[in-house]
Design an enzyme around this catalytic site. Sequence first.
Site, PDB file in Angstrom:
ATOM      1  N   TYR A  70      30.558  16.442 -69.451  1.00 52.75           N
ATOM      2  CA  TYR A  70      31.537  17.511 -69.743  1.00 52.75           C
ATOM      3  C   TYR A  70      32.843  16.900 -70.255  1.00 52.75           C
ATOM      4  CZ  TYR A  70      29.277  21.811 -68.089  1.00 52.75           C
ATOM      5  OH  TYR A  70      28.477  22.923 -67.962  1.00 52.75           O
ATOM      6  N   PHE A 119      34.647  18.667 -42.698  1.00 53.93           N
ATOM      7  CA  PHE A 119      35.472  17.576 -42.145  1.00 53.93           C
ATOM      8  C   PHE A 119      36.547  17.145 -43.151  1.00 53.93           C
ATOM      9  CE2 PHE A 119      35.185  12.709 -42.032  1.00 53.93           C
ATOM     10  CZ  PHE A 119      36.344  12.575 -41.285  1.00 53.93           C
ATOM     11  N   TYR A 163      20.226  13.672 -51.954  1.00 56.48           N
ATOM     12  CA  TYR A 163      21.676  13.447 -51.877  1.00 56.48           C
ATOM     13  C   TYR A 163      22.117  12.400 -52.894  1.00 56.48           C
ATOM     14  CZ  TYR A 163      26.204  12.498 -49.604  1.00 56.48           C
ATOM     15  OH  TYR A 163      27.546  12.324 -49.329  1.00 56.48           O
ATOM     16  N   GLY A 172      30.281  23.370 -42.302  1.00 58.91           N
ATOM     17  CA  GLY A 172      31.714  23.572 -42.031  1.00 58.91           C
ATOM     18  C   GLY A 172      31.931  24.617 -40.957  1.00 58.91           C
ATOM     19  N   LYS A 174      24.061  13.373 -56.257  1.00 60.78           N
ATOM     20  CA  LYS A 174      25.439  12.919 -56.536  1.00 60.78           C
ATOM     21  C   LYS A 174      25.489  12.145 -57.851  1.00 60.78           C
ATOM     22  CE  LYS A 174      27.768  14.279 -52.804  1.00 60.78           C
ATOM     23  NZ  LYS A 174      28.936  15.163 -52.832  1.00 60.78           N
TER      24      LYS A 174
HETATM   25  P1  NAD Z   1      30.893  18.121 -44.160  1.00 60.41           P
HETATM   26  O1  NAD Z   1      29.432  18.413 -43.990  1.00 60.41           O
HETATM   27  O2  NAD Z   1      31.767  18.141 -42.957  1.00 60.41           O
HETATM   28  O3  NAD Z   1      31.530  19.125 -45.218  1.00 60.41           O
HETATM   29  C1  NAD Z   1      30.817  19.701 -46.281  1.00 60.41           C
HETATM   30  C2  NAD Z   1      31.309  21.134 -46.454  1.00 60.41           C
HETATM   31  O4  NAD Z   1      30.641  21.730 -47.593  1.00 60.41           O
HETATM   32  C3  NAD Z   1      30.971  22.020 -45.261  1.00 60.41           C
HETATM   33  O5  NAD Z   1      32.090  22.807 -44.929  1.00 60.41           O
HETATM   34  C4  NAD Z   1      29.823  22.879 -45.749  1.00 60.41           C
HETATM   35  O6  NAD Z   1      29.716  24.119 -45.069  1.00 60.41           O
HETATM   36  C5  NAD Z   1      30.157  23.028 -47.216  1.00 60.41           C
HETATM   37  N1  NAD Z   1      29.011  23.319 -48.077  1.00 60.41           N
HETATM   38  C6  NAD Z   1      27.818  22.672 -48.090  1.00 60.41           C
HETATM   39  N2  NAD Z   1      27.037  23.218 -49.049  1.00 60.41           N
HETATM   40  C7  NAD Z   1      27.752  24.197 -49.646  1.00 60.41           C
HETATM   41  C8  NAD Z   1      27.484  25.118 -50.700  1.00 60.41           C
HETATM   42  N3  NAD Z   1      26.309  25.127 -51.327  1.00 60.41           N
HETATM   43  N4  NAD Z   1      28.466  25.991 -51.058  1.00 60.41           N
HETATM   44  C9  NAD Z   1      29.651  25.995 -50.420  1.00 60.41           C
HETATM   45  N5  NAD Z   1      29.959  25.164 -49.401  1.00 60.41           N
HETATM   46  C10 NAD Z   1      29.015  24.275 -49.026  1.00 60.41           C
HETATM   47  O7  NAD Z   1      30.982  16.714 -44.895  1.00 60.41           O
HETATM   48  P2  NAD Z   1      32.258  15.824 -45.290  1.00 60.41           P
HETATM   49  O8  NAD Z   1      32.111  14.524 -44.615  1.00 60.41           O
HETATM   50  O9  NAD Z   1      33.502  16.597 -45.123  1.00 60.41           O
HETATM   51  O10 NAD Z   1      31.961  15.578 -46.842  1.00 60.41           O
HETATM   52  C11 NAD Z   1      32.671  16.282 -47.845  1.00 60.41           C
HETATM   53  C12 NAD Z   1      32.280  15.754 -49.208  1.00 60.41           C
HETATM   54  O11 NAD Z   1      32.568  14.361 -49.290  1.00 60.41           O
HETATM   55  C13 NAD Z   1      30.789  15.916 -49.532  1.00 60.41           C
HETATM   56  O12 NAD Z   1      30.637  16.246 -50.894  1.00 60.41           O
HETATM   57  C14 NAD Z   1      30.227  14.540 -49.271  1.00 60.41           C
HETATM   58  O13 NAD Z   1      29.085  14.262 -50.038  1.00 60.41           O
HETATM   59  C15 NAD Z   1      31.407  13.645 -49.661  1.00 60.41           C
HETATM   60  N6  NAD Z   1      31.348  12.339 -48.965  1.00 60.41           N
HETATM   61  C16 NAD Z   1      31.722  12.231 -47.658  1.00 60.41           C
HETATM   62  C17 NAD Z   1      31.646  10.994 -47.040  1.00 60.41           C
HETATM   63  C18 NAD Z   1      32.108  10.773 -45.619  1.00 60.41           C
HETATM   64  O14 NAD Z   1      31.973   9.645 -45.128  1.00 60.41           O
HETATM   65  N7  NAD Z   1      32.658  11.747 -44.923  1.00 60.41           N
HETATM   66  C19 NAD Z   1      31.141   9.888 -47.731  1.00 60.41           C
HETATM   67  C20 NAD Z   1      30.737  10.055 -49.038  1.00 60.41           C
HETATM   68  C21 NAD Z   1      30.853  11.291 -49.662  1.00 60.41           C
END
Ligand code: NAD
Length: 338
Positions: free
Chosen positions: A179, A33, A165, A58, A169
Amino acid sequence: MKRQIERRVPQWSCWEGKILSRKRILVTGGAGFLGSHLCDRLIEGGAEVICLDNFFTGNKRNVAHLLSNPHFEIVRHDIVHPILVEVDQIYNFACPASPVHYQYNPVKTVKTNVMGAINMLGMAKRLRARVLQASTSEVYGDPKVHPQTESYWGHVNPIGIRSCYDEGKRIAETLMMDYHRQNGVDIRIVRIFNTYGPRMAVNDGRVVSNFIVQALRNEPITIYGEGTQTRSFCYVSDLLEGIWRLMNTEGLAGPVNIGNPNEFTIRELAELVIEMTGSRSEIVRRPLPQDDPVQRQPDISLAKAKLGWEPAVQLREGLKPTIDYFDKVLAEDAATAG
Ligand code: NAD
Ligand code: UDP
């Protein structure tokens, strides 16, 4: 004489006498997303983008429109394993973000956060690239300080079902800071608060997509618990503007909250979605998941002061294109099934 190895290969172009650099940027989780919107934004800004994803949550559909762009590449890879690509900047976004998906294989979620961060930091160290870690408001756990400032250490259960999670994080943040202190790696950490918008998956499981999909299907809207718990919802374009500014601002090697401080109860969200979709859905109650945070609201003073950033899109305004998106996807899915 020792041969000099060209580690970074910046490409340069000339336009009306100005020298423009074309940065090479890696986006892990780029088919998800947020990652897919980030790829769009970086391509629009003139970057060479490498999107890396293992497609757990994804979907290629999110970046299908970029596949024919000569400045875009997609690589199927899992960040748990090392990789080396020659880039100037890394956005580490790979990690399932919805509780349903990150709890599906919690050990893998820990590995993605910990080993993924180590692999990205190792690469950034070798390339002298800047790396931005997508962290989360979940590092505050079930917060006892409200709203949450970056200086608050949080209230996290280390052994619960959300820990893979939350703690994953938190360790990713620890690794970033170590690092940075130990090896001088140029880091950024964004603590993202609940963000929504088009390209969330229909089966994502988070509250905004669940409620919209349920409302559009006239199915019951599932409120977990009393619905009095709160979240503060940020529209995706606002979030990405803040993240882009953070990546491109000097001297900010510590966590920065990015989110919309307008706070809503989950019941208020359900009622707004029903109203905006004109749905016949009824609200039903389901058990509250373990450790579900009671309240959450970002203090964005730091982002305002250092990035000159604040959100511009309010909930009702952001829900409109999100509802339209799900409406279209559900219609396409129905047409394919039929
Ligand atoms: P999402 O699940 O849509 O996207 C995550 C993407 O990472 C997916 O495309 C998935 O296939 C890929 N992925 C997962 N594990 C993987 C791995 N081991 N190797 C390679 N690719 C991998 O979620 P999002 O909402 O787009 O979140 C993206 C990032 O932002 C994440 O790190 C999430 O923790 C962080 N985040 C999002 C939100 C939110 O509200 N959307 C809030 C806090 C943090
Ligand atoms: N939630 C809900 N119904 C749903 C999905 C989620 O009531 O169908 C609640 C959930 O219990 C939480 C809030 O909505 O209190 C936000 O959940 P989400 O999974 O979107 O994000 P997070 O809890 O990680 O902030």
